[in-house]
Design a protein around this motif. Structure first.
Motif, PDB file in Angstrom:
ATOM      1  N   ASN A 108      -5.361   6.922  -0.839  1.00  0.00           N
ATOM      2  CA  ASN A 108      -4.790   6.169   0.275  1.00  0.00           C
ATOM      3  C   ASN A 108      -4.232   4.804  -0.122  1.00  0.00           C
ATOM      4  O   ASN A 108      -3.311   4.317   0.502  1.00  0.00           O
ATOM      5  CB  ASN A 108      -5.834   5.953   1.371  1.00  0.00           C
ATOM      6  CG  ASN A 108      -6.172   7.233   2.086  1.00  0.00           C
ATOM      7  OD1 ASN A 108      -5.317   8.083   2.279  1.00  0.00           O
ATOM      8  ND2 ASN A 108      -7.423   7.388   2.448  1.00  0.00           N
ATOM      9  N   PHE A 109      -4.833   4.190  -1.143  1.00  0.00           N
ATOM     10  CA  PHE A 109      -4.481   2.802  -1.438  1.00  0.00           C
ATOM     11  C   PHE A 109      -3.879   2.623  -2.827  1.00  0.00           C
ATOM     12  O   PHE A 109      -4.270   3.313  -3.777  1.00  0.00           O
ATOM     13  CB  PHE A 109      -5.714   1.901  -1.306  1.00  0.00           C
ATOM     14  CG  PHE A 109      -6.168   1.751   0.116  1.00  0.00           C
ATOM     15  CD1 PHE A 109      -5.500   0.891   0.973  1.00  0.00           C
ATOM     16  CD2 PHE A 109      -7.234   2.476   0.607  1.00  0.00           C
ATOM     17  CE1 PHE A 109      -5.888   0.752   2.287  1.00  0.00           C
ATOM     18  CE2 PHE A 109      -7.633   2.344   1.925  1.00  0.00           C
ATOM     19  CZ  PHE A 109      -6.961   1.479   2.769  1.00  0.00           C
ATOM     20  N   VAL A 110      -2.943   1.701  -2.913  1.00  0.00           N
ATOM     21  CA  VAL A 110      -2.369   1.328  -4.207  1.00  0.00           C
ATOM     22  C   VAL A 110      -2.336  -0.191  -4.299  1.00  0.00           C
ATOM     23  O   VAL A 110      -2.411  -0.884  -3.286  1.00  0.00           O
ATOM     24  CB  VAL A 110      -0.933   1.881  -4.399  1.00  0.00           C
ATOM     25  CG1 VAL A 110      -0.935   3.375  -4.538  1.00  0.00           C
ATOM     26  CG2 VAL A 110      -0.022   1.428  -3.278  1.00  0.00           C
ATOM     27  N   LEU A 111      -2.235  -0.680  -5.530  1.00  0.00           N
ATOM     28  CA  LEU A 111      -2.076  -2.119  -5.755  1.00  0.00           C
ATOM     29  C   LEU A 111      -0.594  -2.374  -6.001  1.00  0.00           C
ATOM     30  O   LEU A 111       0.024  -1.698  -6.814  1.00  0.00           O
ATOM     31  CB  LEU A 111      -2.904  -2.562  -6.959  1.00  0.00           C
ATOM     32  CG  LEU A 111      -2.944  -4.062  -7.227  1.00  0.00           C
ATOM     33  CD1 LEU A 111      -3.827  -4.742  -6.192  1.00  0.00           C
ATOM     34  CD2 LEU A 111      -3.476  -4.341  -8.626  1.00  0.00           C
ATOM     35  N   ILE A 112      -0.042  -3.330  -5.265  1.00  0.00           N
ATOM     36  CA  ILE A 112       1.381  -3.626  -5.433  1.00  0.00           C
ATOM     37  C   ILE A 112       1.590  -5.107  -5.732  1.00  0.00           C
ATOM     38  O   ILE A 112       0.699  -5.928  -5.537  1.00  0.00           O
ATOM     39  CB  ILE A 112       2.209  -3.263  -4.171  1.00  0.00           C
ATOM     40  CG1 ILE A 112       1.684  -4.026  -2.949  1.00  0.00           C
ATOM     41  CG2 ILE A 112       2.213  -1.788  -3.926  1.00  0.00           C
ATOM     42  CD1 ILE A 112       2.701  -4.183  -1.858  1.00  0.00           C
ATOM     43  N   THR A 113       2.797  -5.402  -6.183  1.00  0.00           N
ATOM     44  CA  THR A 113       3.202  -6.795  -6.353  1.00  0.00           C
ATOM     45  C   THR A 113       4.707  -6.861  -6.206  1.00  0.00           C
ATOM     46  O   THR A 113       5.403  -5.866  -6.393  1.00  0.00           O
ATOM     47  CB  THR A 113       2.765  -7.344  -7.726  1.00  0.00           C
ATOM     48  OG1 THR A 113       3.075  -8.730  -7.763  1.00  0.00           O
ATOM     49  CG2 THR A 113       3.462  -6.650  -8.864  1.00  0.00           C
ATOM     50  N   VAL A 166       6.376 -10.676  -2.066  1.00  0.00           N
ATOM     51  CA  VAL A 166       5.243  -9.786  -1.803  1.00  0.00           C
ATOM     52  C   VAL A 166       4.095 -10.154  -2.732  1.00  0.00           C
ATOM     53  O   VAL A 166       4.246 -10.144  -3.956  1.00  0.00           O
ATOM     54  CB  VAL A 166       5.644  -8.303  -2.006  1.00  0.00           C
ATOM     55  CG1 VAL A 166       4.436  -7.403  -1.813  1.00  0.00           C
ATOM     56  CG2 VAL A 166       6.742  -7.920  -1.042  1.00  0.00           C
ATOM     57  N   ARG A 167       2.963 -10.480  -2.131  1.00  0.00           N
ATOM     58  CA  ARG A 167       1.807 -10.883  -2.929  1.00  0.00           C
ATOM     59  C   ARG A 167       1.226  -9.674  -3.647  1.00  0.00           C
ATOM     60  O   ARG A 167       1.431  -8.543  -3.252  1.00  0.00           O
ATOM     61  CB  ARG A 167       0.729 -11.488  -2.027  1.00  0.00           C
ATOM     62  CG  ARG A 167       1.194 -12.680  -1.252  1.00  0.00           C
ATOM     63  CD  ARG A 167       0.011 -13.354  -0.615  1.00  0.00           C
ATOM     64  NE  ARG A 167      -0.674 -12.445   0.313  1.00  0.00           N
ATOM     65  CZ  ARG A 167      -1.770 -12.800   0.981  1.00  0.00           C
ATOM     66  NH1 ARG A 167      -2.285 -13.990   0.813  1.00  0.00           N
ATOM     67  NH2 ARG A 167      -2.339 -11.959   1.816  1.00  0.00           N
ATOM     68  N   ARG A 168       0.472  -9.963  -4.698  1.00  0.00           N
ATOM     69  CA  ARG A 168      -0.255  -8.890  -5.388  1.00  0.00           C
ATOM     70  C   ARG A 168      -1.395  -8.492  -4.471  1.00  0.00           C
ATOM     71  O   ARG A 168      -2.293  -9.290  -4.195  1.00  0.00           O
ATOM     72  CB  ARG A 168      -0.777  -9.419  -6.712  1.00  0.00           C
ATOM     73  CG  ARG A 168      -1.223  -8.349  -7.671  1.00  0.00           C
ATOM     74  CD  ARG A 168      -1.723  -8.992  -8.939  1.00  0.00           C
ATOM     75  NE  ARG A 168      -2.146  -7.988  -9.893  1.00  0.00           N
ATOM     76  CZ  ARG A 168      -1.330  -7.415 -10.762  1.00  0.00           C
ATOM     77  NH1 ARG A 168      -0.073  -7.760 -10.790  1.00  0.00           N
ATOM     78  NH2 ARG A 168      -1.779  -6.505 -11.604  1.00  0.00           N
ATOM     79  N   ARG A 169      -1.357  -7.266  -3.963  1.00  0.00           N
ATOM     80  CA  ARG A 169      -2.332  -6.888  -2.951  1.00  0.00           C
ATOM     81  C   ARG A 169      -2.516  -5.378  -2.881  1.00  0.00           C
ATOM     82  O   ARG A 169      -1.689  -4.614  -3.360  1.00  0.00           O
ATOM     83  CB  ARG A 169      -1.881  -7.408  -1.592  1.00  0.00           C
ATOM     84  CG  ARG A 169      -0.637  -6.693  -1.109  1.00  0.00           C
ATOM     85  CD  ARG A 169       0.038  -7.365   0.038  1.00  0.00           C
ATOM     86  NE  ARG A 169      -0.895  -7.698   1.087  1.00  0.00           N
ATOM     87  CZ  ARG A 169      -0.611  -8.517   2.089  1.00  0.00           C
ATOM     88  NH1 ARG A 169       0.579  -9.072   2.132  1.00  0.00           N
ATOM     89  NH2 ARG A 169      -1.478  -8.773   3.005  1.00  0.00           N
ATOM     90  N   ARG A 170      -3.605  -5.016  -2.230  1.00  0.00           N
ATOM     91  CA  ARG A 170      -3.869  -3.601  -2.013  1.00  0.00           C
ATOM     92  C   ARG A 170      -3.195  -3.196  -0.705  1.00  0.00           C
ATOM     93  O   ARG A 170      -3.297  -3.924   0.284  1.00  0.00           O
ATOM     94  CB  ARG A 170      -5.379  -3.404  -1.916  1.00  0.00           C
ATOM     95  CG  ARG A 170      -5.811  -1.973  -1.773  1.00  0.00           C
ATOM     96  CD  ARG A 170      -7.215  -1.933  -1.242  1.00  0.00           C
ATOM     97  NE  ARG A 170      -7.256  -2.635   0.054  1.00  0.00           N
ATOM     98  CZ  ARG A 170      -8.284  -2.592   0.885  1.00  0.00           C
ATOM     99  NH1 ARG A 170      -9.370  -1.953   0.558  1.00  0.00           N
ATOM    100  NH2 ARG A 170      -8.252  -3.227   2.040  1.00  0.00           N
ATOM    101  N   VAL A 171      -2.517  -2.070  -0.706  1.00  0.00           N
ATOM    102  CA  VAL A 171      -1.903  -1.604   0.543  1.00  0.00           C
ATOM    103  C   VAL A 171      -2.132  -0.116   0.723  1.00  0.00           C
ATOM    104  O   VAL A 171      -2.317   0.632  -0.240  1.00  0.00           O
ATOM    105  CB  VAL A 171      -0.367  -1.849   0.606  1.00  0.00           C
ATOM    106  CG1 VAL A 171      -0.041  -3.295   0.726  1.00  0.00           C
ATOM    107  CG2 VAL A 171       0.327  -1.209  -0.565  1.00  0.00           C
ATOM    108  N   ASN A 172      -2.096   0.296   1.969  1.00  0.00           N
ATOM    109  CA  ASN A 172      -2.126   1.713   2.296  1.00  0.00           C
ATOM    110  C   ASN A 172      -0.772   2.302   1.943  1.00  0.00           C
ATOM    111  O   ASN A 172       0.262   1.712   2.259  1.00  0.00           O
ATOM    112  CB  ASN A 172      -2.404   1.878   3.793  1.00  0.00           C
ATOM    113  CG  ASN A 172      -2.818   3.283   4.139  1.00  0.00           C
ATOM    114  OD1 ASN A 172      -2.253   4.238   3.632  1.00  0.00           O
ATOM    115  ND2 ASN A 172      -3.801   3.395   4.996  1.00  0.00           N
ATOM    116  N   VAL A 173      -0.772   3.474   1.307  1.00  0.00           N
ATOM    117  CA  VAL A 173       0.512   4.070   0.915  1.00  0.00           C
ATOM    118  C   VAL A 173       1.347   4.420   2.142  1.00  0.00           C
ATOM    119  O   VAL A 173       2.568   4.559   2.052  1.00  0.00           O
ATOM    120  CB  VAL A 173       0.336   5.332   0.036  1.00  0.00           C
ATOM    121  CG1 VAL A 173      -0.136   4.965  -1.338  1.00  0.00           C
ATOM    122  CG2 VAL A 173      -0.582   6.330   0.682  1.00  0.00           C
TER     123      VAL A 173
END
Ligand code: ZN
Lengths: 135, 109
Positions: free
Chosen positions: B31-36, B44-51
């Motif tokens: 469900n979750f990925v780390l993005i930046t 966009v901050r470095r953060r965990r988001v729901n796909v």
């Protein structure tokens, strides 16, 4: 001062200093703010009359999101997705999906054929030496 | 299910960063990925988001799992995407919001 009154205004019972109960009139509440696209109720936007909107701060009338206070999150999401797919289409697969005119199709077919012929010619030129080297 | 893997260039669809370009750095679970963004480029901050809050594109960066913001930026610089990231940090969606009959068709663009 005589208070303005109307049957459609909200009536509030107020106890006056003399102990009597008087009826005061309150202006009607406007409809809640709604999404410009689908009409869903927007959260976080105050339900006040227009002059009041003028008085309160901008941050109180919006939510921190592009099109916040104008579109609901669902409509924004669909719009963004549509845009992303549109961009992808226009840069990647557009030519495959585009309905080509008869003329363009004919042109493309001729081009393909020419390419094929050229490739065949090239191969024909290259094969004899390789055969010779093998033999 | 959308293809969201490490290096995938996505667009955020929810929240205050909606419409902004980002890169997937790590896959946490299904469900979750780390993005930046990285933040310096697209905000966009470095953060965990729901796909489910991401819209994947067909673009992919060559980065390793857990790459730092600097590494992501370097990878972006190698491709033509860097200027695109800087210029279109937020996708303009005005045209999509217009009613169908006012929109330019795909044929003409
Ligand atoms: Zn809506």
């Amino acid at each position: 001062m005589v208070q303005k009154r109307s049957r459609s205004w909200r009536r509030v019972k107020v106890r006056t200093p003399s102990g009597a109960v008087a009826i005061r009139y309150r202006k009607p509440k406007p409809n809640p703010p709604r999404c410009a696209k689908c009409g869903a109720e927007l959260h976080g936007i105050p339900r006040v009359r227009p002059p009041e909107l003028h008085r309160i701060a901008y941050s109180e009338k919006t939510v921190n999101r592009p099109y916040g206070g104008n579109l609901c999150p669902n409509c924004l999401e669909t719009a963004i997705k549509e845009k992303v797919r549109l961009v992808v289409l226009s840069e990647g697969m557009r030519t495959d999906l585009r309905r080509r005119s008869r003329k363009a199709r004919k042109k493309a077919r001729r081009k393909r054929q020419r390419k094929k012929e050229e490739a065949a010619e090239k191969e024909a030129e290259e094969t004899p030496p390789s055969n010779a080297s093998k033999a | 299910m959308p293809v969201v893997d490490v290096g995938r260039v996505c667009v955020k669809t929810r929240g205050r960063e909606a419409g902004r370009l980002c890169v997937v750095v790590d896959v946490i679970d299904k469900n979750f990925v780390l993005i930046t963004g990285p933040k310096t480029l697209t905000g966009v901050r470095r953060r965990r988001v729901n796909v489910r809050h991401l819209e994947p594109t067909d673009l992919k960066l060559d980065i390793s799992k857990g790459a730092s913001d600097k590494e992501v930026e370097a990878a972006l610089r190698k491709t033509k995407l860097y200027t695109a990231f800087k210029r279109a940090a937020r996708l303009p969606i005005e045209d999509v919001l217009k009613p169908a009959h006012e929109r330019p068709s795909l044929e003409s663009t």
